[in-house]
Design a protein around this motif. Sequence first.
Motif, short mmCIF file in Angstrom:
data_model
loop_
_atom_site.label_atom_id
_atom_site.label_comp_id
_atom_site.label_asym_id
_atom_site.label_seq_id
_atom_site.Cartn_x
_atom_site.Cartn_y
_atom_site.Cartn_z
N MET A 66 0.82 -1.17 0.00
CA MET A 66 0.00 0.00 0.00
C MET A 66 0.88 1.25 0.00
N LEU A 67 0.36 2.27 -0.59
CA LEU A 67 1.11 3.51 -0.70
C LEU A 67 0.89 4.35 0.55
N ALA A 68 1.95 4.76 1.15
CA ALA A 68 1.84 5.59 2.35
C ALA A 68 2.35 6.99 2.01
N ILE A 69 1.53 7.98 2.29
CA ILE A 69 1.91 9.36 2.06
C ILE A 69 2.11 10.02 3.42
N HIS A 70 3.26 10.61 3.59
CA HIS A 70 3.57 11.26 4.86
C HIS A 70 2.98 12.67 4.89
N ALA A 71 2.63 13.11 6.07
CA ALA A 71 2.07 14.45 6.23
C ALA A 71 3.09 15.51 5.85
N GLY A 72 4.35 15.27 6.11
CA GLY A 72 5.40 16.23 5.76
C GLY A 72 5.49 16.44 4.26
N THR A 73 5.31 15.40 3.49
CA THR A 73 5.37 15.48 2.03
C THR A 73 4.19 16.31 1.51
N VAL A 74 3.02 16.06 2.07
CA VAL A 74 1.83 16.80 1.66
C VAL A 74 1.98 18.28 1.99
N LEU A 75 2.46 18.57 3.21
CA LEU A 75 2.64 19.97 3.61
C LEU A 75 3.69 20.67 2.74
N THR A 76 4.77 19.98 2.41
CA THR A 76 5.79 20.57 1.56
C THR A 76 5.21 20.89 0.18
N ALA A 77 4.43 20.00 -0.38
CA ALA A 77 3.81 20.24 -1.68
C ALA A 77 2.84 21.41 -1.62
N LEU A 78 2.02 21.48 -0.56
CA LEU A 78 1.07 22.58 -0.42
C LEU A 78 1.77 23.93 -0.28
N PHE A 79 2.84 23.97 0.53
CA PHE A 79 3.57 25.23 0.70
C PHE A 79 4.27 25.65 -0.58
N SER A 80 4.79 24.71 -1.35
CA SER A 80 5.44 25.08 -2.60
C SER A 80 4.41 25.60 -3.61
#
Length: 161
Positions: free
Chosen positions: A1-15
């Motif tokens: 299963m694919l796991a997405i970390h909250a840090g990755t999502v936040l980094t993408a949103l801020f960029s």
Amino acid sequence: MLAIHAGTVLTALFSILFVLLLILVALYFLGRRMQKKQEEQQPLIEANTMDVSILVIDKKRMRIADAVRAGLPEQVRAQTPFYLKLSKLPIVKAKVGPRVMTFIAEPKVFELLPLKKEVKVAASGLYIRSIKSVRGGAVSEPPAKKGFLSGLRERIASGRK
């Protein structure tokens, strides 16, 4: 299963937010520069304005390429910025004395110009800025456009579908 970390999502949103902010700032400064250019050109337009009596033959909204084929000078197409090439202009074909000419009208003036009537206008080159008078009557205001909801309410009130 694919796991997405909250840090990755936040980094993408801020960029994404940062890029949108940069675009917004660039548009702000571009708009201010264009407004300054317009303010510099306004006295020139006012200085070259003349009252002209014209007989309106036809009026319609056309793309710049079509308007050049209809009689506008080629310079209009050459001097138009690339982002406005596909926009539609209010074009008026009118008889000025013995010549038939093509004019660009201000959008508010375009709505008020009556067809097949002699009109006295303030024109600056090929640009109609305002209507001074209409032979045989006053300048009539166009009927106000109804919004979608007011038209819907009217249909319901009258019992139509």
